[in-house]
Design a protein around this motif. Structure first.
Motif, mmCIF file in Angstrom:
data_model
loop_
_atom_site.group_PDB
_atom_site.id
_atom_site.type_symbol
_atom_site.label_atom_id
_atom_site.label_comp_id
_atom_site.label_asym_id
_atom_site.label_seq_id
_atom_site.Cartn_x
_atom_site.Cartn_y
_atom_site.Cartn_z
ATOM 1 N N ILE A 124 -31.932 14.296 16.754
ATOM 2 C CA ILE A 124 -30.637 14.468 17.051
ATOM 3 C C ILE A 124 -29.557 14.510 15.611
ATOM 4 N N LEU A 125 -29.011 15.623 15.609
ATOM 5 C CA LEU A 125 -28.197 15.731 14.545
ATOM 6 C C LEU A 125 -26.726 15.935 14.607
ATOM 7 N N ILE B 253 -30.223 14.658 4.576
ATOM 8 C CA ILE B 253 -29.957 13.922 3.725
ATOM 9 C C ILE B 253 -29.872 12.412 3.964
ATOM 10 N N ARG B 254 -29.852 12.127 5.220
ATOM 11 C CA ARG B 254 -29.956 10.830 5.813
ATOM 12 C C ARG B 254 -30.829 11.000 7.073
ATOM 13 N N MET B 255 -31.701 10.102 7.346
ATOM 14 C CA MET B 255 -32.654 9.952 8.336
ATOM 15 C C MET B 255 -32.936 8.554 8.964
ATOM 16 N N ILE C 175 -30.652 12.277 12.492
ATOM 17 C CA ILE C 175 -30.741 13.220 11.037
ATOM 18 C C ILE C 175 -29.419 13.676 10.539
ATOM 19 N N GLU C 176 -29.012 13.347 9.407
ATOM 20 C CA GLU C 176 -27.722 13.851 9.070
ATOM 21 C C GLU C 176 -28.035 15.011 8.016
ATOM 22 N N THR C 177 -27.357 16.038 7.716
ATOM 23 C CA THR C 177 -27.492 17.080 6.970
ATOM 24 C C THR C 177 -25.952 17.521 6.156
ATOM 25 N N GLU C 178 -25.961 18.124 4.970
ATOM 26 C CA GLU C 178 -25.000 18.613 4.467
ATOM 27 C C GLU C 178 -23.960 19.620 5.181
ATOM 28 N N THR C 179 -24.761 20.512 6.078
ATOM 29 C CA THR C 179 -24.173 21.808 6.531
ATOM 30 C C THR C 179 -24.435 21.843 7.805
ATOM 31 N N LYS C 180 -23.485 22.585 8.498
ATOM 32 C CA LYS C 180 -23.673 23.090 9.887
ATOM 33 C C LYS C 180 -24.409 24.605 9.920
ATOM 34 N N ARG D 31 -29.383 -2.416 12.556
ATOM 35 C CA ARG D 31 -30.393 -1.439 12.905
ATOM 36 C C ARG D 31 -30.284 -0.493 11.889
ATOM 37 N N MET D 32 -29.283 0.023 11.460
ATOM 38 C CA MET D 32 -29.340 1.320 10.524
ATOM 39 C C MET D 32 -30.284 0.674 9.294
#
Length: 182
Positions: A45-46, A96-98, A123-128, A173-174
């Motif tokens: 899930i992004l 960049i973060r998971m 999951i976080e990313t820098e771009t779309k 939790r994080m």
């Protein structure tokens, strides 16, 4: 995996060779690939700018339907390795973060009489900007409400709600579930 002389789908003789990224047994007719994995999967899930990434399936099963990125683990992979690999393969993105969401989706698969347990990763990313694999025909970023309406399975809906809740909450939790990226 033992030598698979015959296809479990059609009964015809199998080939062994390179297909779908690895050497695998597959039906000579080309209709079935026999993956050498223990069947675990990961859902990715992004979230980005109050939206969630969806991909449209290019092949059966469920060709044409919108889904969350993810897939089966390869033999010998950890869940974390499989989630990162699936992210790169399906979207071209790097995390960049998971973190591991406080939810495991479950479903029964009649073909093979299997009960699937599907860990959910945020999951976080820098771009779309996405580079789609051939597994998908298109992608789109949906807001939370559209995402919930689009998904058919309650387990996936709960996964989205859990990831969203974990991101906005201020609980531990994080801290406990974040994956240290190398």
């Amino acid at each position: 995996m033992k030598k698979l002389v015959y296809c479990s789908t059609c009964g015809k003789e199998n080939n062994f060779g390179y297909i779908d990224g690895s050497n695998r047994y597959h039906c000579k007719s080309g209709d079935s690939i026999h993956y050498q994995n223990p069947k675990p999967t990961a859902t990715l899930i992004l979230p980005k700018d109050d939206t969630i990434l969806f991909v449209r399936r290019a092949y059966e099963p469920e060709k044409g339907s919108w889904s969350l990125p993810g897939g089966f683990l390869e033999l010998g992979e950890t869940l974390e390795q499989g989630a990162k690999r699936e992210l790169k393969e399906e979207t071209g993105l790097t995390p960049i973060r998971m973190f591991i969401a406080d939810h495991v989706s479950t479903f029964y698969e009649e073909n093979g009489d299997l009960i699937n347990l599907v860990p959910v990763f945020g999951i976080e990313t820098e771009t779309k900007r996405i580079t789609l694999s051939s597994e998908h025909s298109e992608y789109k970023w949906m807001d939370f409400e559209d995402a919930e309406r689009t998904l058919a399975w309650n387990g996936q809906k709960k996964g989205i709600r859990t990831v969203y809740e974990m991101l906005i909450s201020n609980d531990d939790r994080m801290k406990w579930s974040e994956i240290k990226l190398k």
